[in-house]
Design a protein around this motif. Sequence first.
Motif, short mmCIF file in Angstrom:
data_model
loop_
_atom_site.label_atom_id
_atom_site.label_comp_id
_atom_site.label_asym_id
_atom_site.label_seq_id
_atom_site.Cartn_x
_atom_site.Cartn_y
_atom_site.Cartn_z
N VAL A 1 0.66 -0.83 0.15
CA VAL A 1 -0.15 -0.28 0.02
C VAL A 1 0.87 1.59 -0.05
O VAL A 1 1.50 1.24 0.83
CB VAL A 1 -0.91 0.00 0.92
N ASP A 2 0.75 2.49 -0.81
CA ASP A 2 1.52 3.72 -0.47
C ASP A 2 0.71 4.52 -0.10
O ASP A 2 1.53 5.20 0.68
CB ASP A 2 1.34 4.17 -2.32
N LEU A 3 -0.28 4.38 -0.10
CA LEU A 3 -1.25 5.83 0.36
C LEU A 3 -2.48 5.15 1.05
O LEU A 3 -3.41 4.29 0.90
CB LEU A 3 -1.83 6.07 -0.17
N GLY A 4 -2.36 5.85 2.71
CA GLY A 4 -3.78 5.19 3.40
C GLY A 4 -4.90 6.50 3.40
O GLY A 4 -3.95 7.05 4.37
N ILE A 5 -5.49 6.74 2.83
CA ILE A 5 -6.96 7.10 4.14
C ILE A 5 -7.51 7.35 4.74
O ILE A 5 -8.26 5.75 4.97
CB ILE A 5 -7.45 7.55 1.70
N ALA B 1 8.71 5.68 0.93
CA ALA B 1 9.86 5.83 0.15
C ALA B 1 8.47 5.94 -0.84
O ALA B 1 9.33 6.96 -2.52
CB ALA B 1 9.95 3.90 -0.64
N PHE B 2 7.00 6.19 -1.24
CA PHE B 2 6.70 6.47 -2.54
C PHE B 2 6.16 7.57 -2.38
O PHE B 2 7.19 8.56 -3.36
CB PHE B 2 4.81 6.23 -1.85
N ALA B 3 6.39 8.49 -1.11
CA ALA B 3 6.96 9.75 -0.86
C ALA B 3 8.07 10.82 -1.30
O ALA B 3 8.23 11.37 -2.38
CB ALA B 3 6.20 9.74 0.12
#
Lengths: 347, 257, 256
Positions: free
Chosen positions: A89-93, A232-234
């Motif tokens: 998962v790259d982003l958790g909203i 790492a994604f950011a």
Amino acid sequence: MTTIDMSANRRTLLKAGLGLGGAALLGTIPRRARAAGPDKINIAFFTETSPSAIAKGNGWIEDVTKAKINWIEVGSGAEINTAVAAGSVDLGIGIGSAPTAAGLSQGIGYQVVYIRDNIGPAEELTVRTAANIKKPSDLIGKKVATPFGSTSHFRLLGFLKTNGLTQHQVTVLDLRPDALVAAWQRGDIDAAYVWAPAKSKLLAAGGEVFRTYDKLEAAGYVIADLIVARTAFAQQYPETLVEILKAENRALDVWTSTPDKAADIIAKQAGVTPEVARADLLEYDFVAPKRQLEPKWLGTPGHPGRFAEVLQSTAKFLAEQKSIRSVPDLAVFQKGINTAPLGQALV
Amino acid sequence: MTDSRSYRWLSVLSVAGFFGAWYVVNAAHLAPANLLPSMQEVWAALLDILHNGYRGTTLWENAAATLGRCLGGFVLAAIVGVPLGLWMGRSPVLAASIDYILQFMRPLPPLSYLILLILWLGTGDTSKVALLFLAAFPTIAMAAMAGVRGVNRQRIQAALACGATRAQVFRHVVLPSCLPMTMTGLRIALAVTFSTVVAAELMTASNGLGWMVFSASQFLRTDIVLLGVLILGVLGMALSRALLSLDLWLVHWRGRD
Amino acid sequence: MQHRIRLRAWTLLSVALLIAAWLILTWGGLVRDLFLPPPDELWDGFVDLATDGYRNRTLLEHVEASLWRIGAGFATGTVVGTLLGLAMGYWRPVEALFAPFVEFLRPLPQLAYLMLLIIWLGIGETSKIILLFLAALPVSAVAARDGVRNVRLQSILVARSLGASEWQVFRHVVLPSALPEIFAGARIAIGVVYGTLIAAEIIAGSSGIGWMILDAGRFLRSDYVFVGILSIGLMGLALNGALVALEARIVHWAGR
């Protein structure tokens, strides 16, 4: 700090070491092209009534990132923590501050990039009117349910602690929101700490609000819903992250400027009626992006705000509960907040 | 004993009786409507899902996702488990080295290690199939091993004495005698896999019948939950019937010796 | 005898290899403790759970709570299931009446109807035990039915021709020959009940080893999760062993 992303080698080693040979055959390690933006983004989301659902429902994230979005539905912040640790998962909203405090303490490689809402009274203790619970000590001998590991659980335990009640006096039960509503309707529990829409269902079925949030907030038990990005994604795709936050801001604008239109879109996403969606949304204090950058909340790059302290005190409480092993220094939480993308999104 | 067919009407009657009782309970308001949805509501939910899908997924898509995971995990477990079990049956050394791991793994509730699998393998189908694989694999391997161990030694010796090669002995003596046990193991394993597939969809899934049921319970849509239970039950019955027929066809000598 | 000792050595070697791999992976820094706890953390976790406990209960108390539920669900499920299965095997009409439900229930994933049990039976022990009961029942019913079915017709006919009453035939011919299958079914049933334990403890948990694993898993406390998995695995081995021993005592004629 150790990175969480396991390299291909480590993955293979781990699997082989555990005798998961068969599973290893299936394992595929995604390789991203080193282009300006990612081809694919994995986003974890909750099915909930929030403005984020507008950005998702209208396909804005797909539009601004020009990437394939893999939407992963989760039921708890713990699932987001697990998935980020696994690198999928790259982003958790919409992750709650309690699981986030736990994740940062455990060195999960993500950063808080956005405060979506200050939960405030949206999660609150609801008591059965017939049980005649007027003061905290009336809860002695009663059963109180809450989803464990959630921000509500954190608040409830904080409420018991600040009022000198122990879990021997009050039975605290672990129930998911749906099961909690069923248990309430059957009369199995007398009180519950939970969020909407479960909360509204309890209120409709003979419940009343027992106000705890203002005193708890004053005592430091602040809870919020956040957006976290895998570190790492950011780092790799800062521009993409900025664009996503812009879309999130736009979604919030839709809600503040045209609530009826927003409620319609959100209701469709969450599977509830527009009236329910609207009522739920009104409970939350959505923190405007500019406010988020104030010292009271996230602060700005180089000037960390007080939210890092909130996260640390949450972690301290979780450590007392043995949910996590230890609490790191404040600096870890300050580093765990990255306000640069939001700052750029507002330029 | 009488032919079972002559009592088929009784089965039909009892199923009809069940649905009749359900109808009466709702029609006479014996149970609160939010506790037990009526048959009409479940029927309407079925039509609605067939027509409009459930939250962006069609019923076929969900059934296919669930069946795919289930069969994927099961077939993988069979491909790995049967040869390994046969080999363990023949090699005491291998059995001694692995048996305790299987013994330990077999009774483990799959839900206990689901979170670890997601942690190690990610949120995709890999972790779900791995869960089903691990749930089915020990049962299959141990059944195959027990099958080989149960082969009558005298028969092997007799065959060898008659000049059969090792390959022939395996093909004509060992395989036929251990097949019944192995097939039984496969049938139990399929049941285990099927009952675990819903657990696999408990976390980070966005399709599948299990996901549909969990998602519907989140909104207390008992009609959809009940519909999901009925579909899963019928699917499970069909799967175990299919494997039973395969078993009877493959092991046509079962019971005769 | 020597052969046995040599095999034992292989087992020990394999255990040693597994432990060595674990040590290298964890202490060698190849895998973070979040993914796989190193031995010292696991031991600390165990000591902590055993003495101080998890959420107001010690490890032993969690194990006790689970064992009680398993025992209750398994006992009721197998007794009722076996009786039903015997009747189904013996009388075709009974079989015709119940077979559709047993066959429907057997492969049905327990987690799917968990929600319904909660709304029908509440969140107490009842719904947990009923879930385990429903898991055990069809398995033992099918085993007992097949056990009766496989009784040799000849033996029954011989007994009848010798003037045995229906009850005597059942008691002295049918039941003894069906017992091995009934026990085999019981062992499968305990496996199924065991596998369902965590699902049962999802219901309003605050006790039980399964709930402990789930709750610790929420915060990725891998040390507690592993202690839980090890305890639940060892418990399973012990239960299976007990059942095998019981079977050996009661069905001493099996295989002869």
